[in-house]
Enzyme design. Sequence first.
Site, PDB file in Angstrom:
ATOM      1  N   LYS A  22       0.834  -1.214   0.000  1.00 26.02           N
ATOM      2  CA  LYS A  22       0.000   0.000   0.000  1.00 26.02           C
ATOM      3  C   LYS A  22       0.868   1.264   0.000  1.00 26.02           C
ATOM      4  O   LYS A  22       0.653   2.174  -0.801  1.00 26.02           O
ATOM      5  CB  LYS A  22      -0.914  -0.041   1.234  1.00 26.02           C
ATOM      6  CG  LYS A  22      -1.612   1.262   1.584  1.00 26.02           C
ATOM      7  CD  LYS A  22      -2.729   1.036   2.591  1.00 26.02           C
ATOM      8  CE  LYS A  22      -2.335   1.206   4.032  1.00 26.02           C
ATOM      9  NZ  LYS A  22      -2.136   2.599   4.473  1.00 26.02           N
ATOM     10  N   ARG A 124      -8.986  12.975  11.906  1.00 25.84           N
ATOM     11  CA  ARG A 124      -7.597  12.603  12.232  1.00 25.84           C
ATOM     12  C   ARG A 124      -6.679  13.838  12.256  1.00 25.84           C
ATOM     13  O   ARG A 124      -6.948  14.828  11.586  1.00 25.84           O
ATOM     14  CB  ARG A 124      -7.107  11.537  11.242  1.00 25.84           C
ATOM     15  CG  ARG A 124      -7.925  10.263  11.427  1.00 25.84           C
ATOM     16  CD  ARG A 124      -7.497   9.156  10.521  1.00 25.84           C
ATOM     17  NE  ARG A 124      -6.131   8.725  10.768  1.00 25.84           N
ATOM     18  CZ  ARG A 124      -5.500   7.834  10.025  1.00 25.84           C
ATOM     19  NH1 ARG A 124      -6.100   7.291   8.984  1.00 25.84           N
ATOM     20  NH2 ARG A 124      -4.270   7.489  10.307  1.00 25.84           N
ATOM     21  N   SER A 167       6.844   9.402  12.008  1.00 19.79           N
ATOM     22  CA  SER A 167       5.740   9.198  11.060  1.00 19.79           C
ATOM     23  C   SER A 167       6.252   9.318   9.638  1.00 19.79           C
ATOM     24  O   SER A 167       6.758  10.364   9.229  1.00 19.79           O
ATOM     25  CB  SER A 167       4.640  10.240  11.290  1.00 19.79           C
ATOM     26  OG  SER A 167       3.798  10.301  10.142  1.00 19.79           O
ATOM     27  N   GLN A 169       4.371   9.294   7.022  1.00 20.03           N
ATOM     28  CA  GLN A 169       3.497  10.181   6.241  1.00 20.03           C
ATOM     29  C   GLN A 169       3.941  11.626   6.388  1.00 20.03           C
ATOM     30  O   GLN A 169       4.007  12.374   5.406  1.00 20.03           O
ATOM     31  CB  GLN A 169       2.048  10.031   6.691  1.00 20.03           C
ATOM     32  CG  GLN A 169       1.455   8.673   6.314  1.00 20.03           C
ATOM     33  CD  GLN A 169       0.046   8.483   6.815  1.00 20.03           C
ATOM     34  OE1 GLN A 169      -0.515   9.352   7.484  1.00 20.03           O
ATOM     35  NE2 GLN A 169      -0.540   7.340   6.497  1.00 20.03           N
ATOM     36  N   ASP A 319       1.415  -0.753  11.840  1.00 19.11           N
ATOM     37  CA  ASP A 319       0.106  -1.124  11.295  1.00 19.11           C
ATOM     38  C   ASP A 319      -0.326  -2.533  11.695  1.00 19.11           C
ATOM     39  O   ASP A 319      -1.434  -2.955  11.361  1.00 19.11           O
ATOM     40  CB  ASP A 319       0.128  -1.031   9.761  1.00 19.11           C
ATOM     41  CG  ASP A 319       0.145   0.416   9.291  1.00 19.11           C
ATOM     42  OD1 ASP A 319      -0.268   1.309  10.059  1.00 19.11           O
ATOM     43  OD2 ASP A 319       0.574   0.653   8.145  1.00 19.11           O
TER      44      ASP A 319
HETATM   45  C1  S3P Z   1       2.194   5.028   6.115  1.00 15.38           C
HETATM   46  C2  S3P Z   1       2.704   5.390   7.325  1.00 15.38           C
HETATM   47  C3  S3P Z   1       2.093   5.012   8.609  1.00 15.38           C
HETATM   48  C4  S3P Z   1       1.123   3.861   8.449  1.00 15.38           C
HETATM   49  C5  S3P Z   1       0.218   4.022   7.258  1.00 15.38           C
HETATM   50  C6  S3P Z   1       1.010   4.168   5.981  1.00 15.38           C
HETATM   51  C7  S3P Z   1       2.870   5.491   4.902  1.00 15.38           C
HETATM   52  O1  S3P Z   1       1.407   6.118   9.130  1.00 15.38           O
HETATM   53  O2  S3P Z   1       0.355   3.716   9.613  1.00 15.38           O
HETATM   54  O3  S3P Z   1      -0.656   2.907   7.130  1.00 15.38           O
HETATM   55  O4  S3P Z   1       2.595   4.959   3.800  1.00 15.38           O
HETATM   56  O5  S3P Z   1       3.703   6.406   5.001  1.00 15.38           O
HETATM   57  P1  S3P Z   1       2.150   7.249  10.028  1.00 15.38           P
HETATM   58  O6  S3P Z   1       3.144   7.917   9.178  1.00 15.38           O
HETATM   59  O7  S3P Z   1       1.047   8.178  10.439  1.00 15.38           O
HETATM   60  O8  S3P Z   1       2.727   6.495  11.185  1.00 15.38           O
END
Ligand code: S3P
Length: 430
Positions: A22, A124, A167, A169, A319
């Site tokens: 993903k 969120r 994080s 993201q 996750d």
């Molecule tokens: C992700 C980072 C994680 C994860 C999410 C996908 C990503 O979140 O929980 O399912 O693809 O960068 P966080 O960055 O908020 O920890």
Amino acid sequence: MTKTITRRDAPLVGAYRPEGDKSLSHRALLFAALAEGESVIRRFLVGGVTRAMLRCLRQLGVRWELDEEAHLLRVRGVGLRGFAPPAEPLDCGNSATTLRLLAGAVAAAGVPCVLTGSEGLRKRPMDRIVEPLRLMGADVRAEDGRAPLTFRPAPLHALAYALPVASAQVKSCLLLAALAADGPCAISEPGPSRDHTERMLAAMGASIRPLDPPAHGAVALPLAAPLRPLDVELPGDISSAAFLLVAATILPGSDFTLSRIGVNPTRTGILDALRAMGASIDALDAGVLAGEPVADLRVRAAALAGTEVRGELVVRMIDEFPAFMVAAACARGETVVRDAAELRAKESDRIAGMAAALRALGVDVEEYPDGFRIRGTGRIPGGAELDARGDHRVAMSLALAALVAERPVTIRGFDILSESFPEFPRVLAL
Ligand code: S3P
């Protein structure tokens, strides 16, 4: 959709190659859009979350073609500043990755737009990207730290920023914005969040370097030449594989192989945690796909014992806790998790939701602000009706519990699982 699942007496045997990861599907698609030229992405995840990214990019004027059966995606890149202003707000659905990564990209592109999403996504926290983007000079407004986020074009500047919570993201959002800044952006974080963005952007020609002195995070320099297009086959998603690793571990007699799974060390915490409990998982036939390490994971049923998870291991399996909680319930002895408050800010509050669900199934669970304690007895009594709480990973984890529960388990909102793992019910014959 409401689903009732009864105990499965058959072991899980055979082999399965999951769809593309993903996180990597999101990144490959978005970065391909920011490149110049046509990218080809094989084994792209076709799920609710990636459809959200596809829709948003189309609204931004990016042309792509998806062969859903073949999981083959072609993207015509528009360049870092090539997005067209969208007529309507961009609806990121349930996907925080779409919203947070796009935020960095639209800030870099200097395109006026509004990023929003489902009711769940609008609850969120977005202040974690809004604050550092503003420090870079971005003109972004939020509603009480949450989406919708409204962007107007503004020049971006160099930044040195320490994330309060690890994080990927947030780090990725800032690294993308940094490509259009007027100087280097150094982003540090307290733990090893997934580094897919750093790897992929560097492979496309961006200048992404380690921090000096060494720390978790990265430095991005302004883009000197257009990003090169991608021609990649994506690794299987270890976060989807995790459900089957747990299923095969807890279903007696199982012997199951998950092929071509991404085993980037920032993602393999679940292997470490399950092995520490006594799981039998062998990584075979190591290779590389899309610049990421991959392996086949052979898992055999095993008796589990309780364990402890805290610190950096939490980040490396962020996750996987809903599925891990089911493994802990099936283990004998106590499992304790700390330093995991972040689980409360996911698609649902995963500590509260999973603790309530497991308790309803007869499991002894105690909640902490930053984790939980499960006293496993090796059995799950079951016999309850539960809600997936709009969370794909909760839905699949409750299904795992149902597979070994002594009495049937009913799951409301089960179909939310198609956000990330549409093939889950088929693989487990649910
Ligand atoms: C992700 C980072 C994680 C994860 C999410 C996908 C990503 O979140 O929980 O399912 O693809 O960068 P966080 O960055 O908020 O920890």
